[in-house]
Design an enzyme around this catalytic site. Structure first.
Site, PDB file in Angstrom:
ATOM      1  N   LEU A   4       0.830  -1.207   0.000  1.00  0.00           N
ATOM      2  CA  LEU A   4       0.000   0.000   0.000  1.00  0.00           C
ATOM      3  C   LEU A   4       0.861   1.253   0.000  1.00  0.00           C
ATOM      4  CD1 LEU A   4      -2.668  -0.959   2.676  1.00  0.00           C
ATOM      5  CD2 LEU A   4      -3.073  -0.710   0.240  1.00  0.00           C
TER       6      LEU A   4
ATOM      7  N   GLY B 112       7.322   3.896   3.729  1.00  0.00           N
ATOM      8  CA  GLY B 112       7.799   5.096   4.400  1.00  0.00           C
ATOM      9  C   GLY B 112       9.131   4.798   5.032  1.00  0.00           C
ATOM     10  N   GLY B 113       9.659   5.773   5.718  1.00  0.00           N
ATOM     11  CA  GLY B 113      10.957   5.587   6.340  1.00  0.00           C
ATOM     12  C   GLY B 113      10.956   4.460   7.358  1.00  0.00           C
ATOM     13  N   PHE B 114       9.756   4.108   7.848  1.00  0.00           N
ATOM     14  CA  PHE B 114       9.721   3.145   8.936  1.00  0.00           C
ATOM     15  C   PHE B 114       9.370   1.753   8.498  1.00  0.00           C
ATOM     16  CE2 PHE B 114       9.116   7.229  10.773  1.00  0.00           C
ATOM     17  CZ  PHE B 114      10.094   7.205  11.736  1.00  0.00           C
ATOM     18  N   GLY B 115       9.060   1.601   7.258  1.00  0.00           N
ATOM     19  CA  GLY B 115       8.732   0.274   6.803  1.00  0.00           C
ATOM     20  C   GLY B 115       7.697   0.328   5.711  1.00  0.00           C
TER      21      GLY B 115
ATOM     22  N   LYS C 231       1.748  -3.054   8.811  1.00  0.00           N
ATOM     23  CA  LYS C 231       3.000  -2.313   8.651  1.00  0.00           C
ATOM     24  C   LYS C 231       4.149  -3.189   9.122  1.00  0.00           C
ATOM     25  CE  LYS C 231       4.297   1.314  11.214  1.00  0.00           C
ATOM     26  NZ  LYS C 231       4.121   2.679  11.696  1.00  0.00           N
TER      27      LYS C 231
ATOM     28  N   ASP D 201       3.202  14.430  14.120  1.00  0.00           N
ATOM     29  CA  ASP D 201       3.450  14.351  12.686  1.00  0.00           C
ATOM     30  C   ASP D 201       2.144  14.438  11.920  1.00  0.00           C
ATOM     31  OD1 ASP D 201       5.043  14.292  10.485  1.00  0.00           O
ATOM     32  OD2 ASP D 201       5.417  12.134  10.524  1.00  0.00           O
TER      33      ASP D 201
END
Ligand SMILES: *[C@@H]1O[C@H](CO)[C@@H](O)[C@H](O)[C@H]1NC(C)=O
Ligand SMILES: *[C@@H]1O[C@H](CO)[C@@H](O)[C@H](O)[C@H]1NC(C)=O
Ligand SMILES: *[C@@H]1O[C@H](CO)[C@@H](O)[C@H](O)[C@H]1NC(C)=O
Ligand SMILES: *[C@@H]1O[C@H](CO)[C@@H](O)[C@H](O)[C@H]1NC(C)=O
Ligand SMILES: *[C@@H]1O[C@H](CO)[C@@H](O)[C@H](O)[C@H]1NC(C)=O
Ligand SMILES: *[C@@H]1O[C@H](CO)[C@@H](O)[C@H](O)[C@H]1NC(C)=O
Ligand SMILES: *[C@@H]1O[C@H](CO)[C@@H](O)[C@H](O)[C@H]1NC(C)=O
Ligand SMILES: *[C@@H]1O[C@H](CO)[C@@H](O)[C@H](O)[C@H]1NC(C)=O
Ligand SMILES: *[C@@H]1O[C@H](CO)[C@@H](O)[C@H](O)[C@H]1NC(C)=O
Ligand SMILES: *[C@@H]1O[C@H](CO)[C@@H](O)[C@H](O)[C@H]1NC(C)=O
Length: 657
Positions: A338, A341-344, A359, A463
């Site tokens: 989907l 991002g920086g986190f996964g 995620k 954020d």
């Protein structure tokens, strides 16, 4: 100095020890259940039975499927039920049960107070078996269990009705049953029911009533427990659900038992014990002092010994197996991706016929264990219609995964910036009408108000931006991606990198760079930017520049405002189809949220009042005030000052209020 209390303690101890030689007992009391009490309990499987909502939940109060489960929870120490020398022990126990159905109109199955040789729950003891026995052990001495059942379902022919108490001996087929309807008690309506079970060594008597009413004797029966059970037994509860479910919980529990243990009742024992205990006490105090200092340090460094233990011990959403999530997402197939991002990477999945978003936290990312735990335990408990719900989590093979509700319409940015994207491959999204946009900014305001003021703990999102706002099937805004901003800040602290200071460039309040932490007011600022971009269909500013305050949507819009034609800034894609007054008030509100001086920004409560038309937008100067630091609170009382002023707090992250 510290020795005086210790000596007092020792004297008390000696007194207690001498006294205890004449009256031995096995007593405990839980007036309610807190996480702290877990150490005194033995839970058969703590992903089924655990402490939630101040109660001991025997079958779970978790998200997800609770059908066909059975569980047991005991007091942590075995009770000496009989000894050859002293015969059978007596006991007197009182507990408060509360059985309620969660969603289903039909309830099942029931709950039992048990004395059991074995602490394990029999395999396949769900449904009619009440976690007491299963089809193999039913009716056999192998079961080695005696229980008082509170049955809320007529599961088979011999069951009296759906509201009875029964005596179960190695079987869930009661040797004796009595309907509670005769005593004005209905077990399954989520009302507290008080039960008292007394055993005098010969007869067992059961009393049941509503909490504040006089106990009714429901039955009294001769019972030789010494013949039925081993010398040492676990005391506790078992419960089950079947095709139909309910929450089986114990809200309070008091147990007084006689101790029939073979005691070496001579004074020698006391005299040996006292020096040993005093030594242990003194070193214990020393160790405690040492440890309490040390542990503070540990907390800051986020050194949790074990993720699972930490999450299990709190009210957490469902724990998934890695295998389940692999199955759900087609082994993390790229077709199900989907977003990234920086986190996964986030994957779409299907679990139990429901769509989910998974995620997979990238191993390279710095969303460390502590942040993961924080997200699961804190955010997992938040519940608001405008928040993306965390369904569960998984930690296996060093993989960290978070499972959310699936949001069919994806993220908001795709709808407001689609024209800006040169790419033709993106399917064109419909233009959001003004009413929808208003509904979205209202939804986000409600979510933020809830985070700031509504839940037990104050949470800063840190954020807020259009790509973190998801749209559900009815285009309601759902704020998502928690814990990330917090993580960035953590990372920033340790890596001294300024690129990823908390938040996203363009959405960060100017003071962020000076105070290096998030506050309620920095969240309000980001929210203001979001409002402006949603109404103007314009990106917040030069995203590649970090401190782009002078180049931002705020400056751009303030110019329109100064010239007295703020509504000209509205997204041209709306084709002028909007309520001018509503738009104007929302834009001014957006500017107020983006006030360079944090003291002048409205609270989310005020924001909501303005959006619903209950209040006028705050006064905003025609000329954009310049950013001055340190920011001063307003000198003259301003209409919203009481709210903003009291809000200017210094906590930096999730902090208890
Ligand atoms: C505990 O219960 C969960 C949920 O039903 C189950 O997945 C898990 O295998 C159980 N654990 C043990 C040790 O039985
Ligand atoms: C629960 O178990 C029964 C058998 O004990 C089975 O018939 C039923 O399909 C199961 N229900 C679910 C939801 O798994
Ligand atoms: C058992 O406990 C109940 C409630 O505390 C009390 O009213 C009752 O007198 C006790 N019974 C005996 C035999 O001690
Ligand atoms: C019943 O429980 C016992 C003990 O847990 C187990 O050995 C046995 O296999 C179980 N029987 C069934 C049918 O699951
Ligand atoms: C369970 O055991 C009881 C005896 O305690 C027996 O009457 C009953 O038929 C058994 N039930 C099943 C389903 O085996
Ligand atoms: C108990 O309450 C439930 C739900 O209100 C109701 O359906 C049931 O008939 C009641 N049972 C008795 C025995 O009163
Ligand atoms: C019983 O439990 C249900 C669900 O946990 C809860 O809603 C209800 O308030 C409880 N009843 C009482 C009297 O506390
Ligand atoms: C147990 O119950 C029987 C019959 O109700 C009674 O005769 C006996 O005295 C009771 N025993 C005790 C210790 O109360
Ligand atoms: C029972 O009595 C206590 C103290 O009088 C009261 O606080 C409580 O609300 C009552 N509970 C119910 C269910 O009536
Ligand atoms: C549970 O439901 C299944 C069908 O979903 C049915 O086959 C089974 O008999 C039911 N079991 C009980 C105990 O009601």
């Amino acid at each position: 100095m510290a020795t005086l209390p210790v000596i007092k303690l020792l004297l008390t101890l000696i007194a207690l020890l001498s006294a205890s030689r004449s009256v031995n007992c096995f007593d405990f009391s839980f007036s309610d259940f807190q996480q702290d009490d877990r150490k005194d309990l033995l839970l058969s499987n703590d992903s089924i039975s655990n402490i939630f909502r101040d109660a001991l939940q025997i079958t779970p109060d978790l998200n997800g499927d609770i059908r066909n489960t059975s569980g047991r929870a005991y007091y942590g120490k075995k009770f000496r039920l009989w000894s050859k020398k002293k015969g059978t022990a007596t006991f007197n126990t009182t507990f408060v049960i509360n059985i309620s159905n969660k969603d289903s109109p039909d309830v099942g199955e029931g709950l039992a107070f048990i004395l059991s040789a074995d602490s394990d729950v029999p395999i396949d003891s769900h449904g009619q078996w009440l976690g007491i026995v299963n089809s193999t052990t039913n009716g056999t001495t192998q079961a080695s269990v005696v229980g008082v059942e509170f049955d809320t379902r007529k599961s088979y022919e011999e069951d009296l009705d759906d509201n009875h108490v029964g005596l179960d001996i190695n079987s869930c087929y009661s040797t004796l049953q009595e309907s509670l309807s005769n005593y004005g008690v209905n077990l399954s309506i989520g009302e507290d029911v008080k039960v008292n079970v007394q055993y005098d060594g010969q007869n067992m008597s059961v009393f049941v009533s509503k909490v504040n009413e006089t106990a009714n004797l429901v039955f009294s029966v001769a019972l030789n427990l010494q013949e039925l059970l081993p010398e040492n037994v676990f005391v506790g509860f078992s419960a089950s659900t079947g095709n139909f479910t309910q929450l089986n919980c114990i809200r309070a529990w008091d147990f007084n038992g006689e101790d029939v243990g073979d005691e070496n009742s001579n004074l020698l024992w006391v005299w040996i014990l006292v020096p040993v205990v005093s030594l242990a006490l003194l070193s214990g105090i020393g160790f405690y002092l040492y440890w309490s200092r040390k542990s503070k340090k540990y907390d800051l460094e986020g050194a949790y010994p074990n993720i699972e233990d930490h999450i299990k011990s709190t009210t957490a959403p469902r724990r998934f197996k890695l295998r389940e999530l692999r199955n759900a997402t087609g082994n993390f197939n790229h077709k199900n991706k989907l977003g990234k991002g920086g986190f996964g990477t986030v994957y779409k999945g299907v679990w139990k016929e429901k769509e989910i978003a998974v995620k997979r936290v990238s191993k390279k990312s710095n969303q460390g264990n502590q942040e993961f735990i924080a997200e699961v335990t804190t955010i997992g408990n938040l519940n608001h219609k405008n928040l993306v719900k965390l369904v569960g989590w998984c930690y296996e093979n060093r993989e960290l995964l978070l499972v959310y509700e699936f949001m069919p319409h994806g993220s908001l940015d795709k709808y407001i910036f689609y024209n800006d994207k040169a790419s033709q491959d993106e399917p064109s999204q419909p233009t959001l009408r003004w009413e929808t946009r208003l509904m979205i900014i209202q939804g986000v305001a409600e979510a933020l108000d809830y985070l700031h003021n509504g839940s037990d703990k104050r949470v800063l999102h840190r954020d807020i931006k259009s790509s973190n706002i998801m749209l559900d099937s009815e285009f309601n805004a759902r704020l998502g991606d928690f814990g990330l901003a917090r993580t960035i800040q953590q990372r920033e602290k340790t890596h001294h990198s300024t690129i990823e200071i908390a938040g996203t460039p363009g959405y960060m309040a100017p003071e962020t760079f000076l105070i290096s932490r998030a506050t309620v007011e920095t969240d309000v600022y980001s929210y203001g930017i979001l409002v402006l971009e949603v109404i103007c269909g314009r990106k917040p500013g030069n995203q590649s520049e970090l401190n782009n305050y002078n180049n931002s949507i705020v400056n751009w819009l303030w110019e329109f405002y100064r010239k007295g034609k703020i509504t000209e800034a509205v997204d041209s894609k709306l084709d002028g189809e909007f309520n001018e007054k509503e738009v104007e008030s929302a834009l001014i509100l957006g500017l107020a949220c983006c006030h360079p001086n944090p003291h002048y920004r409205p609270s989310m409560k005020t924001v909501l009042a303005v959006l619903t038309g209950e209040a006028d937008p705050p006064q905003v100067p025609q000329q954009r005030p310049s950013f001055v630091w340190p920011a001063m609170p307003p000198v003259f009382s301003q209409s919203d000052y009481s709210l903003t002023g009291s809000q200017f707090t210094t906590f930096s992250e999730i902090s208890a209020r």
